[in-house]
Design a protein around this motif. Structure first.
Motif, mmCIF file in Angstrom:
data_model
loop_
_atom_site.group_PDB
_atom_site.id
_atom_site.type_symbol
_atom_site.label_atom_id
_atom_site.label_comp_id
_atom_site.label_asym_id
_atom_site.label_seq_id
_atom_site.Cartn_x
_atom_site.Cartn_y
_atom_site.Cartn_z
ATOM 1 N N GLY A 172 -28.187 -17.415 75.916
ATOM 2 C CA GLY A 172 -27.716 -18.793 75.825
ATOM 3 C C GLY A 172 -26.306 -19.033 76.293
ATOM 4 O O GLY A 172 -25.770 -20.128 76.093
ATOM 5 N N HIS A 173 -25.664 -18.033 76.918
ATOM 6 C CA HIS A 173 -24.327 -18.294 77.456
ATOM 7 C C HIS A 173 -24.064 -17.484 78.711
ATOM 8 O O HIS A 173 -24.560 -16.377 78.877
ATOM 9 N N ASN A 174 -23.290 -18.061 79.594
ATOM 10 C CA ASN A 174 -22.875 -17.436 80.834
ATOM 11 C C ASN A 174 -21.967 -16.259 80.512
ATOM 12 O O ASN A 174 -20.938 -16.420 79.859
ATOM 13 N N THR A 175 -22.334 -15.063 80.971
ATOM 14 C CA THR A 175 -21.581 -13.869 80.600
ATOM 15 C C THR A 175 -20.210 -13.792 81.265
ATOM 16 O O THR A 175 -19.395 -12.952 80.886
ATOM 17 N N THR A 176 -19.955 -14.638 82.256
ATOM 18 C CA THR A 176 -18.626 -14.647 82.869
ATOM 19 C C THR A 176 -17.696 -15.637 82.186
ATOM 20 O O THR A 176 -16.507 -15.682 82.498
ATOM 21 N N ALA A 177 -18.221 -16.441 81.266
ATOM 22 C CA ALA A 177 -17.396 -17.422 80.560
ATOM 23 C C ALA A 177 -16.624 -16.758 79.433
ATOM 24 O O ALA A 177 -17.036 -15.730 78.889
ATOM 25 N N SER A 178 -15.498 -17.339 79.066
ATOM 26 C CA SER A 178 -14.756 -16.827 77.917
ATOM 27 C C SER A 178 -15.550 -17.105 76.650
ATOM 28 O O SER A 178 -16.388 -18.013 76.599
ATOM 29 N N ALA A 227 -25.507 -21.884 69.981
ATOM 30 C CA ALA A 227 -25.209 -20.813 70.931
ATOM 31 C C ALA A 227 -25.127 -19.461 70.225
ATOM 32 O O ALA A 227 -25.592 -18.440 70.747
ATOM 33 N N LEU A 228 -24.525 -19.442 69.043
ATOM 34 C CA LEU A 228 -24.418 -18.187 68.306
ATOM 35 C C LEU A 228 -25.794 -17.718 67.834
ATOM 36 O O LEU A 228 -26.104 -16.528 67.896
ATOM 37 N N TRP A 229 -26.613 -18.656 67.348
ATOM 38 C CA TRP A 229 -27.969 -18.284 66.939
ATOM 39 C C TRP A 229 -28.761 -17.743 68.128
ATOM 40 O O TRP A 229 -29.523 -16.767 67.993
ATOM 41 N N ASP A 230 -28.614 -18.381 69.300
ATOM 42 C CA ASP A 230 -29.310 -17.896 70.496
ATOM 43 C C ASP A 230 -28.921 -16.448 70.773
ATOM 44 O O ASP A 230 -29.775 -15.587 71.026
ATOM 45 N N PHE A 231 -27.606 -16.185 70.759
ATOM 46 C CA PHE A 231 -27.122 -14.827 71.032
ATOM 47 C C PHE A 231 -27.571 -13.843 69.969
ATOM 48 O O PHE A 231 -27.988 -12.712 70.274
ATOM 49 N N ALA A 232 -27.498 -14.250 68.711
ATOM 50 C CA ALA A 232 -27.771 -13.329 67.607
ATOM 51 C C ALA A 232 -29.233 -12.924 67.541
ATOM 52 O O ALA A 232 -29.546 -11.753 67.292
ATOM 53 N N SER A 233 -30.153 -13.877 67.761
ATOM 54 C CA SER A 233 -31.563 -13.528 67.567
ATOM 55 C C SER A 233 -32.541 -14.424 68.301
ATOM 56 O O SER A 233 -33.518 -13.930 68.880
ATOM 57 N N LEU A 250 -43.234 -22.008 75.377
ATOM 58 C CA LEU A 250 -43.287 -21.918 73.927
ATOM 59 C C LEU A 250 -43.231 -23.324 73.363
ATOM 60 O O LEU A 250 -42.695 -24.240 74.008
ATOM 61 N N SER A 251 -43.728 -23.488 72.174
ATOM 62 C CA SER A 251 -43.828 -24.832 71.610
ATOM 63 C C SER A 251 -42.480 -25.450 71.278
ATOM 64 O O SER A 251 -42.365 -26.675 71.165
ATOM 65 N N ASN A 252 -41.439 -24.624 71.144
ATOM 66 C CA ASN A 252 -40.142 -25.141 70.706
ATOM 67 C C ASN A 252 -39.113 -25.234 71.817
ATOM 68 O O ASN A 252 -37.925 -25.420 71.558
ATOM 69 N N THR A 296 -35.268 -21.162 83.096
ATOM 70 C CA THR A 296 -34.199 -21.759 82.303
ATOM 71 C C THR A 296 -34.832 -22.766 81.364
ATOM 72 O O THR A 296 -35.728 -23.509 81.756
ATOM 73 N N TYR A 297 -34.364 -22.769 80.119
ATOM 74 C CA TYR A 297 -34.934 -23.720 79.162
ATOM 75 C C TYR A 297 -33.892 -24.131 78.136
ATOM 76 O O TYR A 297 -32.794 -23.554 78.062
ATOM 77 N N THR A 298 -34.232 -25.125 77.365
ATOM 78 C CA THR A 298 -33.374 -25.602 76.293
ATOM 79 C C THR A 298 -34.206 -25.835 75.053
ATOM 80 O O THR A 298 -35.429 -26.009 75.135
ATOM 81 N N HIS A 299 -33.557 -25.802 73.900
ATOM 82 C CA HIS A 299 -34.197 -26.181 72.644
ATOM 83 C C HIS A 299 -33.861 -27.655 72.404
ATOM 84 O O HIS A 299 -32.681 -27.987 72.234
ATOM 85 N N PRO A 300 -34.856 -28.520 72.425
ATOM 86 C CA PRO A 300 -34.576 -29.950 72.310
ATOM 87 C C PRO A 300 -33.685 -30.270 71.114
ATOM 88 O O PRO A 300 -33.894 -29.778 70.004
ATOM 89 N N GLY A 301 -32.649 -31.059 71.394
ATOM 90 C CA GLY A 301 -31.736 -31.489 70.352
ATOM 91 C C GLY A 301 -30.568 -30.558 70.116
ATOM 92 O O GLY A 301 -29.643 -30.900 69.369
ATOM 93 N N GLN A 302 -30.571 -29.381 70.757
ATOM 94 C CA GLN A 302 -29.496 -28.413 70.504
ATOM 95 C C GLN A 302 -28.498 -28.316 71.654
ATOM 96 O O GLN A 302 -27.496 -27.614 71.533
#
Length: 544
Positions: A151-157, A173-179, A40-42, A92-98
């Motif tokens: 965007g988060h390890n499900t075994t982490a707190s 991280a919250l935005w990743d999880f939410a949508s 994806l472009s982002n 696995t990927y990342t959003h640059p700058g986040q």
């Protein structure tokens, strides 16, 4: 960062005895080079793994099921194969700058002849956005599928991923999880499907409950063009309100200085059912007309309850009855203003008031984990907060903060479904009235607002209440969890409008024909109503 996922994939292959033998026509395309343009472009992809997996049945897949009880319910997609050969794409990927890390899985039936030309995503549960095992059931039923860890390890707190540091929310991280990660998993999954088979899915579906139901509503509200049909069961929408409202009961237990054992909670529920069961004309331990039930817990002051765990006899106090009424009424501000809906009388009170007892008179209420996380991590932003120290004004302040700061991020409560209507997408939502984790009236509130926004909303979005049914299924009532997806498919593919939704319950009385009974639930605002005759026969009920 991604070793836990890589290990999961390799473990499945090893434990399942998967043979890496002669590759077939489909397997020859299951390579990294086939998916080299999948991006994806982002995003920046940091790892891409493509593996042909044989005779996969998921028996050795480590579950990423819903933590804390807000369940992850797999799709009921009809008959499934005992095993399936798949092309498993993991990235696995990342959003640059986040500074985030997102893991996504895409599963494709290995041979084109085993693909049913459809794409299906199942939803997550609790803080779990999805996972590798979530793609299994769609694959077993012939669908291509995808999922994400959000965007988060499900075994982490929750504090480990929800805060960048004490006092600071991890907003990406919250935005990743939410949508964000959900939408990207859908786009990537559909792109991979078209790349692999040479044609786009004929139909695309979302099927989820609880967190998965909220995720389905995210798609309906924001990206309906991605799906032809959506199931949103017991949706965790209105997140900014109902999650802090889940903390209301343990908070009131603290203020009232009463922590009753489970036997007392059950006594309140049993008494309410006994008082209101016959409002619908059928004694079946189901309160079908909760709006007509006006049971008062205060009527039980002084009543003794015989308990077995811990054993003994306990007398119901005034404080206990105030706690029960607070559970049913829902949170109110210090000035008496409505904050959110309570639970229905036949909901299992232990869902919000789990108690750990050393004796009948020495119990500790354990707050529901997700609401406890929300209060500490996302509102107070203090993972070590002692919530026992909260005052009445503290609770109201944190409730307002939840709405003000998080409604636009994770509330998922916009009644404007114009884009869904224009896209031609169909959605079915349903909610068990006895749900002990997410108040059913929150979904009633949402659908009522959607009807007000568009009086023709039922042409593309229908909502069904299921009396006596718990969270995403179960209970004594007519449970539609095994029929709703097929009903949605019939609406999307055949134009069969769901004027009712089939639910299955345990037969009552002395039924000689079957151990179960069937009912056809009604699209809101119609009410599922007993008329006359044998209550084990569907013909004895109608929609009014």
């Amino acid at each position: 960062m991604v070793s836990w996922i890589s290990t999961s994939i390799s473990t499945i292959m090893a434990l399942s005895g998967l043979a890496q033998g002669v590759l077939g026509a489909g397997a020859s395309s299951c390579t990294v080079s086939t998916f080299s343009s999948l991006t994806l472009s982002n995003i920046n992809i940091t790892n891409l793994n493509v593996t042909a997996v044989y005779n996969y049945n998921g028996a050795n897949s480590s579950s990423t099921g819903g933590t804390g009880g807000v369940g992850m319910i797999s799709a009921s997609t009809g008959s499934t194969a005992p095993t399936v050969n798949i092309c498993l794409v993991y990235m696995t990927y990342t959003h640059p700058g986040q500074n985030d890390v997102v893991n996504t899985w895409i599963g494709l039936p290995l041979e084109a002849s085993d693909w049913n030309s459809r794409f299906l995503m199942d939803g997550g549960g609790g803080w779990v956005a999805g996972g590798e095992d979530v793609i299994l059931e769609p694959l077993m039923s012939g669908y291509s599928s995808s999922s994400t860890d959000g965007g988060h390890n499900t075994t982490a707190s929750t504090a480990d991923w929800g805060l960048t540091s004490e006092g600071n929310t991890n907003w990406p991280a919250l935005w990743d999880f939410a949508s964000v990660a959900l939408v990207e998993a859908a786009v990537l999954g559909k792109k991979a499907t078209e790349t692999y088979y040479g044609s786009a899915p004929k139909y695309s579906y979302w099927n989820g409950c609880s967190t998965g139901g909220r995720q389905g509503h995210v798609m309906a509200q924001q990206h309906p063009d991605l799906f032809d049909g959506i199931v949103g069961g017991a949706p965790a929408i209105n997140w900014d309100k109902f999650i802090p409202s889940e903390f209301w009961s343990p908070f009131m237990a603290q203020l009232l200085d009463t922590q009753p054992p489970l036997c007392v909670l059950d006594a309140f529920t049993d008494a309410a059912i006994e008082a209101c069961d016959m409002l619908d004309g059928v004694k079946d331990k189901i309160i079908s007309y909760p709006g007509q039930c006006h049971f008062k817990a205060s009527s039980m002051i002084g009543r003794t309850v015989n308990c077995s765990d811990p054993s003994g006899t306990i007398t119901i106090t005034k404080a206990m009855t105030k706690l029960a009424d607070a559970y049913w009424e829902g949170p109110r501000s210090a000035e008496g203003r409505f904050e959110w809906h309570g639970f229905h009388y036949d909901s299992d009170m232990s869902g919000m008031l789990t108690t750990n007892c050393t004796s009948l008179h020495n119990c500790t209420v354990i707050p529901f984990s997700i609401s406890d996380d929300w209060m500490k991590v996302f509102l107070a932003r203090n993972s070590s907060l002692n919530t026992d120290s909260l005052t009445r004004l503290d609770y109201d302040r944190l409730f307002r903060q939840s709405v003000n700061q998080y409604a636009s991020v994770i509330g998922t409560e916009s009644p404007d479904l114009t884009e869904m209507k224009l896209a031609g997408t169909k959605m079915i939502a349903w909610h068990g009235i006895s749900d002990p984790l997410i108040p059913a009236n929150g979904t009633v509130d949402y659908y009522t607002r959607a009807m007000k926004f568009d009086p023709d909303v039922a042409e593309y979005y229908r909502f069904f209440l299921a009396p006596g049914v718990g969270h995403c299924g179960g209970g004594t009532g007519f449970d539609p969890s095994d029929t709703v997806f097929d009903t949605l498919r019939a609406w999307v593919e055949n134009g069969t409008v769901p004027d009712t939704l089939k639910g299955i319950a345990t037969a009552i009385g002395h039924s000689t024909s079957s151990t179960t009974r069937t009912g056809h639930l009604c699209p809101y605002p119609k009410v599922f109503t007993y008329t006359s005759g044998d209550p084990n026969k569907a013909s004895s009920f109608t929609c009014v």
